[in-house]
Scaffold this active site. Structure first.
Site, short mmCIF file in Angstrom:
data_model
loop_
_atom_site.label_atom_id
_atom_site.label_comp_id
_atom_site.label_asym_id
_atom_site.label_seq_id
_atom_site.Cartn_x
_atom_site.Cartn_y
_atom_site.Cartn_z
N CYS A 149 0.76 -1.44 -0.23
CA CYS A 149 -0.19 0.16 -0.18
C CYS A 149 0.85 1.15 0.40
CB CYS A 149 -0.78 -0.02 1.08
SG CYS A 149 -1.65 1.64 1.05
N GLU A 152 -5.12 3.78 -11.00
CA GLU A 152 -6.43 2.84 -10.71
C GLU A 152 -7.24 3.09 -11.37
OE1 GLU A 152 -6.32 1.26 -6.26
OE2 GLU A 152 -5.46 3.86 -5.96
N ARG A 167 -0.11 4.35 2.84
CA ARG A 167 -0.30 4.47 4.43
C ARG A 167 0.38 5.26 5.65
NH1 ARG A 167 3.64 -0.44 4.59
NH2 ARG A 167 4.84 -0.47 2.97
N TRP A 195 -9.10 5.81 -0.48
CA TRP A 195 -9.68 6.67 -1.55
C TRP A 195 -8.60 6.72 -2.99
CZ3 TRP A 195 -8.05 9.26 2.84
CH2 TRP A 195 -7.15 9.77 2.82
#
Ligand code: FAD
Ligand code: FMN
Length: 1238
Positions: A201, A378, A204, A373
């Site tokens: 991730c 992406e 983070r 979010w």
């Protein structure tokens, strides 16, 4: 961000993304690493390593046994065991190096990593995990131990009794039933930590800011659906996305799992068309088929939102359509290309991964949904542009007129950039949170830096962290990372439709459509009563109060009752609250007063200290400056609270900064720290940016501050708490509200409590339902009525001491009066008395401490009040005040009478004499009741007018300052019920007196110096009022019994070192503690071992010569060398220049300055707070002149004295004012009110 699950689902199609890395380049640089490793310094601390570091060329997880002794021996026979092996990680852009040590904390590597010593398989899609077999009890316990160690260490309780007890509890629970339950705070901690550990991730930095919906009590599929709808609503938040996780019950035997079948809560269906093309999202073709098989009727368009499919307790799945109104979608357009919107692209706002398992404390939560979010790439790169997804690149390139025939035209790259621009633009346009990949990268680098400092490393998967476009343009590309897996963790699990054990035959699956219509109906009104009851109460609201005289406590409890209707509300005194749990709170409400001179009430002191400590830890750079050997002190809460009230605490920090600057110290880090929060707003939409990620970033809060505007530091403690909570990253739900005792405090509280309830419900998406309506009703409802309160019969009369102890929750000392006498001359309205008391036992106190006296109301007022009451035949018979409680039982509501919590069984006369405050003008709440029991309508209207118009009430209150019997005189027809009035009236408060004696003289005796309060109301024209306690003390005769207690005043003590000079400033009864000081010093001097005593200057002030308190004693003390000087300022003596203590300070300026600046002296001031302010001002002037300091330096010096505990204040409040001063205070209050516009 980075959406939280970007880490886990590299793209949304579960396809592998191939990210090319520049390994050749890395190898060259790694080559250099082997050298120079004998001494390594990292931010995480200094470490000395004699041996070689792990090679970077091999994956740290090349074997499950990497950390076992055996393995270490095989690889490096000479390595010293248990020495952490740092992994050197270089940032190839900045050239900086860091060392990961965190990986060495993994003791048991049970992740099924595929890497070997020779091959790194890091780019393989599946995160290694431990498979699907439920853990054995032993395995669970081992994991629980490791997790609880982390948890208790996070709340600074590792290896404490609480930690040991918790482990025992878990062990026993496991023995009983193969599993155990995490406490809510543990689950909250674990869920956040799992995110922190999520190596894939990029977002983070937000890990602390995660809302946890603990849905472990849900047992049905419909319950799961309702919870998930709540999650969607909460997280979407009209586009200002909030990170959240919903957690359903953990796995038990593996046959009763809770699963969400959707890979994401919100996603578009994909339909395989007969011609082999896909309508909708190709990534969802398989799951769409599952839904259809379950009976879902697809609308069959390109943008159909899939239903939520859930299975509860291992049962067959049910599906539910999500109400469209809770789903937010963004239509795509391009800021420049008009044609872009004709592509008809759209995407949903909320990325919520729902097929992963939370592995925490040995428990596996198979049903979880979590969201952050979106990062623009992406949607733009993966969802829209991957060739096996919507694949829009070619259409976009063609519209752009690019040459799509040749790779070298870079048409794909150009088109991809424009798609990304369109996505970011469209989300921004609709105010939906999204982050671009450059900002996300920067934030991640910052996060790594934070983690290296605080944790010694940050497990990171480079392959996943680096964004799918412009990789080398982002900072993360150039950052080496160490990949390893830690628990708690979010793990992949096989799709539920592949593992589910059907209770019906495969062919029967489609019959499950029976839920369809019913559930749609449910879905539409999912905010039903059931929803409210089932979900809203899972949100915890912690209400903390700090109080001296009980008002804040009363308000906090009222707030608890209101919030209890819709939240899991818990009310605690700050002193009883474990402040280390504050980071795990969700909703924190503070109700606190201010005392002393801008300080916390006694039961808020420890909380204040901890909060301040947290702030200092946050502003670490200050620490660094400190440890760099300078003399700069971090301001203590005391100096912070005591400095000029008009300055907000944040200005205080800034002031501290400028002080450091002026001393030429290294302030750059601190400056950076200060500007961080202001400047770190990333290129985000909405407020969900990476700023303000302090330890309380997950905590929503609001503060109600009680105070009195006649004090210069009006509501200062509440203000400080409000600011610190903000600086620690808390989210302020409502602006601080100050409730002014001088002006409508109660009304302000009512408005605030109603507002905060409303805002909290909105914030946590708690909809209007019966419970919330009940709570709303509570705002206007008087909970106590004539029907619900009574004086019940009792056989046992309580003795007074234990009655008082029970009521005031204090251990009391019984004292006998030895003597009371006047000090100096006295008149009818002005007297100071000396009271000498003796207790049965030795008393534990020091000079400077206070004694609390439990007073009695004057008999004449008590009698006048009793005369008016109805419902009691005999005022001298013992009764028990009782209130009605209603409890819900399976057979319905049961009403019972319960003893009032703070009223013991005594006579009504005792109760009105000793326990109830009948002299403070009644609050509007009481007037409201009195209005209802006036038989004369005009009188009722008179009271109603006061209740409804707060200005009128205030004027009435201050003009008449009427005690209860005077109010009764104004409304002769008023006949209240005795029991209800007793329940409504506030508690009579103990009064404090500074002790004027020393235990060295006689440890059983206490002396006090009391100024008797007598004044006339109505600007001196009205009736005479007598202070409750001072006149009570004045009326006492030898052998009368007094109940008292000692209150420690650790900040108002004489220094240990007798040679230190003391300056004592105390006009009027402010001399009280100083008498204790000089008596104490006399006994210290007698001790032959004592050092040579330092000088003591006593500056006293009074009106006339004849009022010079303890005149003879002082003269004797000077003669005996106990006092050095005892100066008197006379303010009204004829023929003498009017003087106050400030003038004495001026006269002695040179001496005083030398004593404080050069000789380490202590400064004490005692009396009312206005005088204390003026004295401080004068002291500053004096020091400025005599030490030749600038304004700033003097301010700094006074703060320094406070931090050194060399500036002491003992503030009596405003009680001893003349009516003139009192009036002036009121004018100030009015002015403040006008200025603040309230
Ligand atoms: C830490 C501490 C230490 C203290 N030490 C001492 C001490 O050593 N010696 C000492 O004498 N006191 C001391 N006090 C003050 C003391 O506690 C009481 O407040 C004081 O004795 C008055 O209490 P009472 O019950 O007699 O008056 P109350 O019944 O409480 O009446 C006082 C109230 O009357 C009102 N009032 C007073 N004057 C007027 C006026 N002119 N016009 C209108 N309203 C007016 C004000 O609202 C005031 O609050 C100390 C207070 C504190 C907090
Ligand atoms: C000795 C004393 C000192 C006080 N100091 C302050 C102060 O510095 N600032 C302020 O706003 N209020 C001050 N107050 C007023 C209280 O904060 C106010 O009475 C409040 O309503 C008390 O609430 P509690 O009952 O919860 O303690 C002081 C009151 C007393 C008696």
């Amino acid at each position: 961000m980075p959406n939280i699950f970007k880490c886990c689902v590299k793209d949304e199609s579960s396809e592998k993304a191939f990210v090319k890395t520049d390994f050749g380049k890395m190898e060259t640089d790694f080559g250099k690493m082997e050298s120079n490793f004998n001494k390594i310094e990292t931010d995480f601390g200094k470490m000395v390593f004699a041996d070689q570091v792990n090679g970077h060329g091999s994956c740290p997880f090349n074997s499950a046994k990497i950390l076992t002794v055996e393995n270490e021996k095989q690889v490096k026979p000479n390595l010293r065991l248990k020495v952490p092996q740092p992994i050197r990680l270089k940032n190839h852009l900045a050239g900086e190096e860091n060392f990961d040590l965190l990986h060495s904390q993994i003791e048991d590597v049970s992740f099924n990593t595929k890497c070997s010593a020779a091959v790194c398989q890091n780019s393989i899609m599946d995160i290694p995990n431990r498979g699907d077999t439920p853990r054995t009890v032993e395995e669970v316990y081992k994991e629980a131990q490791a997790f609880l160690k982390q948890y208790f260490s996070s709340i600074r309780r590792e290896n404490t009794d609480a930690h040991v007890k918790r482990l025992q509890e878990v062990e026993e629970e496991l023995k009983r039933g193969d599993t155990y339950q995490l406490k809510t705070a543990e689950l909250v901690f674990g869920a956040k930590l799992a995110w922190r550990n999520a190596s894939r991730c990029i977002g983070r930095i937000q890990w602390k800011k995660l809302q946890i919906f603990d849905c472990r009590a849900v047992t049905t599929a419909s319950g799961m659906f309702e919870a998930l709808c709540n999650h969607i609503k909460y997280a979407t938040n009209k586009g200002n996305i909030r990170s959240a996780i919903t957690i359903f019950p953990q796995r038990t035997d593996g046959k009763h799992d809770y699963r969400i079948w959707n890979p994401q809560l919100i996603s578009y269906a994909g339909y395989m068309e007969p011609d082999g093309t896909v309508l909708g999202d190709p990534a969802r073709v398989e799951f769409t088929e599952v839904c259809v098989k379950l009976g879902w009727k697809p609308p069959h368009t390109a943008w159909d939102i899939l239903p939520i499919v859930v299975s509860a307790d291992g049962k067959d799945p049910e599906y539910f359509d999500i109400p469209r109104e809770i789903i937010m979608e963004v239509k795509m357009e391009h800021p420049k290309y008009e044609w872009f919107k004709d592509l008809g692209l759209q995407w949903y706002a909320l990325p919520a991964v729902s097929n992963m398992r939370l592995d925490c404390g040995g428990l596996e939560f198979t049903g979880t949904a979590f969201n952050g979010w979106y990062m623009g790439t992406e949607i733009a790169c993966r969802n829209f542009s991957d060739s096996n997804r919507l694949n829009v690149i070619k259409s976009v390139a063609t519209k752009m007129g690019l040459d799509t025939e040749s790779y070298v035209s870079l048409w794909k790259d150009k088109a991809l950039v424009e798609v990304n621009i369109a996505v970011l633009h469209s989300f921004h346009r609709d105010n939906v949170s999204i982050v671009d990949h450059h900002s996300a990268s920067e934030q991640f680098i910052k996060h790594m830096d934070n983690e290296n400092k605080s944790r010694g490393g940050c497990p990171s998967d480079w392959v996943w962290i680096v964004p799918p476009m412009s990789s080398s343009l982002t900072s993360v590309f150039h950052q080496e990372m160490a990949l390893y897996y830690m628990r708690p963790s979010y793990d992949y699990q096989d799709p539920a439709w592949k593992t589910h054990q059907w209770t019906k035959n495969e062919g029967d699956k489609t019959r499950h459509r029976k839920f369809h219509f019913k559930q749609i109906a449910r879905a539409v009104k999912f905010t039903s009563k059931l929803f409210g009851q089932a979900l809203s109460k899972r949100i915890k609201a912690t209400i903390l109060y700090a109080t001296e005289t009980g008002k804040s406590e009363q308000y906090a409890k009222e707030l608890g009752t209101i919030f209890g209707h819709a939240f899991n509300a818990q009310v605690h005194a700050m002193s009883e609250y474990d402040v280390f749990s504050i980071e795990h709170e969700t909703l924190l409400l503070i109700v606190t007063s201010t005392f002393g001179n801008g300080e916390p009430p006694a039961n808020g002191e420890v909380f204040a200290k901890h909060l301040f400590q947290m702030l200092c830890n946050e502003k670490k750079s200050l620490d660094q400056v400190d440890s760099a050997g300078t003399n700069n002190k971090i301001p203590t809460p005391k100096s912070l609270l005591r400095t000029n009230s008009v300055m907000t605490p944040s200005m205080e920090y800034k002031k501290q900064l400028s002080r450091m600057e002026s001393r030429n110290t290294n302030v750059n880090d601190y400056k950076r720290q200060l500007s961080r929060l202001e400047s770190n707003k990333s290129n985000m939409t909405g407020t969900s940016s990476a700023d303000n990620i302090g330890p309380l970033s997950n905590v929503c809060y609001a503060v109600f501050a009680l105070g009195s505007s006649v004090y210069p530091k009006f509501c200062q403690f509440g203000k400080t708490v409000d600011k610190i909570l903000e600086d620690l990253g808390g989210e302020r739900l409502l602006d601080l509200t100050c409730g002014d005792e001088m002006c409508g405090q109660e009304q302000q509280f009512r408005v605030w409590s109603s507002n905060i309830f409303h805002v909290a419900c909105e914030t946590f998406c708690i909809e209007e339902n019966d419970m919330v309506k009940d709570a709303k009703k509570a705002f206007g409802r008087m909970p106590l009525t004539e029907e619900t309160v009574r004086f019940g019969r009792t056989d046992k009369k309580c003795d007074m001491k234990s009655g008082l102890e029970h009521s005031y929750k204090k251990k009391l000392i019984s004292c006998k009066i030895k003597q009371t006498k006047h000090l100096g001359e006295h008149t009818a309205d002005r007297a100071t008395i000396f009271v000498d008391m003796e207790s049965e036992d030795e008393l534990k106190y020091e000079p400077g401490d206070h004694v609390g006296i439990m007073a009695c109301n004057r008999t004449e007022i008590v009698d006048a009040v009793l005369e008016r009451l109805k419902g009691v035949d005999n005022y001298d018979k013992a009764v028990q005040l009782q209130v009605m409680k209603e409890t819900l039982t399976p057979t319905g509501a049961v009403k019972t009478w319960e003893c009032h919590e703070r009223m013991p069984a005594l006579t009504v006369r005792d109760i009105f004499t000793r326990f109830l405050d009948i002299t403070t003008p009644p609050s509007t709440k009481i007037l409201k009741y009195l209005a209802t029991v006036c038989s004369d309508q005009n009188e009722a209207d008179y009271l109603k007018e006061l209740i409804e118009d707060s200005n009128k009430y205030d004027d009435w209150r201050h003009h008449y300052f009427p005690h209860l019997s005077e109010v009764f005189a104004q409304v002769p027809s008023c006949r209240p019920q005795a029991s209800l009035l007793a329940a409504l009236l506030p508690q009579l408060q103990p009064r404090f007196y500074s002790i004027s004696s020393t235990p060295l003289q006689n440890p059983k005796r206490i002396h006090v110096t009391v100024s008797v309060v007598i004044y006339k109301t109505q600007n001196g024209e009205g009736s005479t009022h007598y202070g409750v306690c001072s006149t009570y003390l004045q009326s006492l005769k030898p052998d009368d019994e007094v109940f008292a207690f000692i209150r420690r005043a650790p900040t108002f003590r004489m220094p240990q070192d007798v040679s230190v000079p003391l300056i004592l400033v105390g006009p009027g009864s402010g001399i009280a503690p100083f008498r204790g000081f000089w008596h104490h010093r006399r006994y210290q001097i007698k001790d032959s071992n004592s050092k040579k005593p330092g000088p003591i200057f006593l500056l006293f002030g009074c009106r006339y010569k004849g009022m010079d308190l303890y005149k003879d004693e002082k003269e004797q003390a000077i003669a005996d060398g106990v006092l050095t000087k005892a100066l008197v300022a006379l303010s009204r003596e004829e023929g003498v220049n009017k003087k106050h203590v400030q003038a004495l300070l001026q006269d002695e300026g040179a001496h005083v300055t030398r004593m404080l600046v050069e000789e380490g002296g202590h400064f004490y001031v005692c009396g009312d707070c206005k005088m204390a302010e003026e004295v401080q001002q004068k002291l500053k002037e004096v020091i400025k002149t005599h030490a030749n300091l600038s304004e700033e330096e003097v301010e700094d010096f006074i703060l320094y004295l406070m931090d050194e505990n060399r500036y002491h204040e003992d503030i009596f409040g405003i009680t001893l004012r003349t009516s003139i001063v009192h009036k002036a205070s009121r004018e100030t209050a009015k002015r403040t009110r006008l200025e603040s516009g309230s």
